[in-house]
Motif scaffolding. Sequence first.
Motif, PDB file in Angstrom:
ATOM      1  N   UNK A  94       5.602   8.757 -57.592  1.00 61.48           N
ATOM      2  CA  UNK A  94       6.401  10.067 -57.659  1.00 61.48           C
ATOM      3  C   UNK A  94       7.900   9.795 -58.431  1.00 61.48           C
ATOM      4  N   UNK A  95       8.573   8.642 -57.788  1.00 58.89           N
ATOM      5  CA  UNK A  95       9.608   8.349 -58.250  1.00 58.89           C
ATOM      6  C   UNK A  95       9.833   7.524 -59.585  1.00 58.89           C
ATOM      7  N   UNK A  96       8.495   6.995 -59.921  1.00 52.84           N
ATOM      8  CA  UNK A  96       8.522   6.660 -61.542  1.00 52.84           C
ATOM      9  C   UNK A  96       8.332   7.660 -62.362  1.00 52.84           C
ATOM     10  N   UNK A 101      11.147  11.344 -66.684  1.00 47.17           N
ATOM     11  CA  UNK A 101      11.668  12.383 -66.911  1.00 47.17           C
ATOM     12  C   UNK A 101      13.063  12.622 -66.804  1.00 47.17           C
ATOM     13  N   UNK A 102      13.623  11.775 -66.159  1.00 47.43           N
ATOM     14  CA  UNK A 102      15.157  11.533 -66.129  1.00 47.43           C
ATOM     15  C   UNK A 102      16.144  11.747 -67.314  1.00 47.43           C
ATOM     16  N   UNK A 103      15.790  11.256 -68.594  1.00 50.29           N
ATOM     17  CA  UNK A 103      16.467  11.437 -69.676  1.00 50.29           C
ATOM     18  C   UNK A 103      16.395  13.146 -70.219  1.00 50.29           C
ATOM     19  N   UNK A 123      16.548   0.938 -49.737  1.00 48.42           N
ATOM     20  CA  UNK A 123      16.688   1.690 -51.410  1.00 48.42           C
ATOM     21  C   UNK A 123      16.882   0.741 -52.539  1.00 48.42           C
ATOM     22  N   UNK A 124      17.466  -0.219 -52.285  1.00 51.82           N
ATOM     23  CA  UNK A 124      17.745  -1.037 -53.472  1.00 51.82           C
ATOM     24  C   UNK A 124      16.318  -1.736 -53.946  1.00 51.82           C
ATOM     25  N   UNK A 125      15.437  -1.784 -52.869  1.00 46.47           N
ATOM     26  CA  UNK A 125      13.989  -2.456 -53.127  1.00 46.47           C
ATOM     27  C   UNK A 125      13.328  -1.030 -53.673  1.00 46.47           C
ATOM     28  N   UNK A 126      13.380   0.002 -53.662  1.00 41.70           N
ATOM     29  CA  UNK A 126      12.840   1.253 -54.313  1.00 41.70           C
ATOM     30  C   UNK A 126      13.297   1.029 -55.691  1.00 41.70           C
ATOM     31  N   UNK A 127      14.492   1.105 -56.032  1.00 49.12           N
ATOM     32  CA  UNK A 127      15.048   0.883 -57.213  1.00 49.12           C
ATOM     33  C   UNK A 127      14.662  -0.139 -58.153  1.00 49.12           C
ATOM     34  N   UNK A 131      11.856   0.496 -60.986  1.00 51.67           N
ATOM     35  CA  UNK A 131      12.515   0.498 -62.419  1.00 51.67           C
ATOM     36  C   UNK A 131      13.565   1.896 -62.470  1.00 51.67           C
ATOM     37  N   UNK A 132      14.078   2.302 -61.275  1.00 58.95           N
ATOM     38  CA  UNK A 132      14.862   3.383 -61.264  1.00 58.95           C
ATOM     39  C   UNK A 132      15.885   3.274 -61.732  1.00 58.95           C
TER      40      UNK A 132
END
Length: 225
Positions: A94-96, A101-103, A123-127, A131-132
């Motif tokens: 979901x995050x990917x 779509x973020x742009x 959270x840093x690991x999630x990012x 690649x967030x």
Amino acid sequence: MTLQDQLDAFRERFESGELPRKPTQAQLDTMRRATADLIESGLADRALKAGEVAPDFKLEGADGNAVSSQELLANGPLIVSFYRGVWCPYCNIDLKALEATRPEFESRGAQLVAISPQTPSNSRKSRRDNGLNFPILSDKGSKVAAAFGVRFALPSDLVNLYKTFGNDLPTINDDPSWVLPMPARYVIGGDRVVAYAEVNPDYTRRPDPSILLPVLERLNSSVLA
């Protein structure tokens, strides 16, 4: 491939035993029963809805700095996505999809944040792992999730199952309570009114990020009118 297509494909691989950790039928039954019970509880129906005013929040980001919803909303619409944590493969998919779509969100003047109960280090690991390039905020005890009406307590049989899977949520979240948010997506206007709300007690079901684009366009049109 839509986000839901990706989630369905992962679920099929997991349940069929294509992944290294093949679940037993009893484990699958436990997970399905917990999801069915959460749906039956009606909790999702009582969560914050479109047209209601979103609660303010101020949470710690992955970089250790506080992030305020008031400050974010001062710059335009805010997309808030609640997720379970770095340990959840469905959440990572979901995050990917949100990052992809973020742009388009940003081109329509919106900012995106994701909220989970995990610690800032997770959270840093999630990012890093996904690649967030948007903020991941830590909601210890899922207090903000509770304010939005999406927090729930895991049943004891699911807690025991997660322990066997190595999902040590008290350590991951630095909180002994075994509570999580239901996956949820909100679009909040500059006036704090919710323009879009999607809450699903089935964590394998998520709305495609692209459906938020018309919502943002409507918000922009109302501002210009």
